[in-house]
Design a protein around this motif. Structure first.
Motif, PDB file in Angstrom:
ATOM      1  N   ILE A 149       0.625  -1.321   0.489  1.00  0.00           N
ATOM      2  CA  ILE A 149       0.463  -0.427   0.023  1.00  0.00           C
ATOM      3  C   ILE A 149       0.944   1.055  -0.284  1.00  0.00           C
ATOM      4  CG2 ILE A 149      -1.680   1.075   1.668  1.00  0.00           C
ATOM      5  CD1 ILE A 149      -2.743  -0.920   0.485  1.00  0.00           C
ATOM      6  N   ASP A 150       1.974   1.390   0.877  1.00  0.00           N
ATOM      7  CA  ASP A 150       3.042   2.860   1.019  1.00  0.00           C
ATOM      8  C   ASP A 150       3.036   2.987   0.140  1.00  0.00           C
ATOM      9  OD1 ASP A 150       4.270   4.652   2.722  1.00  0.00           O
ATOM     10  OD2 ASP A 150       5.965   3.407   2.361  1.00  0.00           O
ATOM     11  N   TYR A 151       3.866   1.045  -1.087  1.00  0.00           N
ATOM     12  CA  TYR A 151       4.648   1.564  -2.307  1.00  0.00           C
ATOM     13  C   TYR A 151       3.391   2.546  -3.427  1.00  0.00           C
ATOM     14  CZ  TYR A 151       6.577   0.993  -6.915  1.00  0.00           C
ATOM     15  OH  TYR A 151       6.897   1.199  -8.115  1.00  0.00           O
ATOM     16  N   GLN A 152       2.442   1.676  -3.025  1.00  0.00           N
ATOM     17  CA  GLN A 152       1.284   1.918  -4.875  1.00  0.00           C
ATOM     18  C   GLN A 152       1.128   3.552  -3.920  1.00  0.00           C
ATOM     19  OE1 GLN A 152       0.829   0.261  -7.203  1.00  0.00           O
ATOM     20  NE2 GLN A 152       1.488  -1.487  -6.939  1.00  0.00           N
ATOM     21  N   CYS A 153       0.745   4.037  -3.819  1.00  0.00           N
ATOM     22  CA  CYS A 153       0.179   5.312  -2.652  1.00  0.00           C
ATOM     23  C   CYS A 153       1.548   6.241  -2.916  1.00  0.00           C
ATOM     24  CB  CYS A 153       0.097   5.324  -1.412  1.00  0.00           C
ATOM     25  SG  CYS A 153      -0.916   4.892  -0.295  1.00  0.00           S
ATOM     26  N   MET A 154       2.681   5.970  -3.177  1.00  0.00           N
ATOM     27  CA  MET A 154       3.590   6.915  -2.922  1.00  0.00           C
ATOM     28  C   MET A 154       4.022   6.689  -5.144  1.00  0.00           C
ATOM     29  SD  MET A 154       7.200   6.707  -1.448  1.00  0.00           S
ATOM     30  CE  MET A 154       8.091   4.906  -1.572  1.00  0.00           C
ATOM     31  N   ARG A 155       3.508   5.019  -5.844  1.00  0.00           N
ATOM     32  CA  ARG A 155       3.697   5.727  -6.499  1.00  0.00           C
ATOM     33  C   ARG A 155       2.735   6.125  -7.815  1.00  0.00           C
ATOM     34  NH1 ARG A 155       2.016   3.082 -11.599  1.00  0.00           N
ATOM     35  NH2 ARG A 155       0.453   1.326 -10.196  1.00  0.00           N
TER      36      ARG A 155
END
Length: 189
Positions: free
Chosen positions: A103-109
């Motif tokens: 979730i953290d990575y996708q939100c950043m992306r």
């Protein structure tokens, strides 16, 4: 290499216990405390149980965990102020095995950020340290300058990685972090 199943709470494995406890409505945090592990480990156990093993790993790779509608929902939840772990738990309750780090990575992306009032302070640079996977070298201001310079020049990831002596995931993650910081500065202006 995976270890053998560890029985817990009358279940043949911790993974089976996690699935049953979630079905009863327990939170991942409560389950983690019972097992004496982190919430990330609980998410990992759930993901391993729900992984489609009907096809070989080579055929499964590249499959998206979240579809476009779910990614949009994730972004909306984040921008409304939901925490990364709460969003992961939201999807896990729907039967979608996703970890907080995903979730953290996708939100950043995707550029989804928490509202300014809920953001923590940007941590100061830490010295290098070692964890299980090996040494961790935080990016210096010079590393950031070189990274941005190479990226703006259109340099390929593989060449940027070689120039900085870092992995592709490290470079990609740092570029996303720098982009998020720039967006925050623009929001504050």
């Amino acid at each position: 290499m995976m270890g053998s199943p560890k029985p817990f709470g009358g279940f043949p494995s911790r993974t089976d216990y996690v699935v049953a406890a979630l079905a009863e409505g327990k939170s991942q945090r409560a389950i983690a405390e019972e097992l004496g592990v982190t919430t990330s480990t609980v998410s990992g156990l759930l993901v391993s149980k729900q992984r489609d093993r009907s096809r070989p790993a080579k055929e499964r790779s590249g499959c998206r965990l979240l579809n476009s509608d779910q990614l949009a929902e994730m972004c909306e939840l984040r921008e409304r102020g939901k925490g990364i772990h709460a969003i992961a738990e939201h999807f896990n309750k729907q039967g979608i095995p996703v970890t907080a780090s995903t979730i953290d990575y996708q939100c950043m992306r995707l550029g989804a950020d928490a509202p300014a009032r809920l953001r923590g302070k940007t941590p100061s640079r830490l010295p290098s340290y070692v964890r299980k996977s090996g040494p961790v070298r935080p990016y210096s201001a010079d590393d950031d300058r070189l990274l941005l310079e190479l990226s703006k020049a259109g340099t390929r990831y593989v060449d940027i990685c070689k120039a900085l002596g870092r992995s592709t995931s490290s470079v990609r993650g740092r570029l996303l972090t720098l982009a998020r910081r720039e967006a925050r500065r623009e929001d504050e202006a």
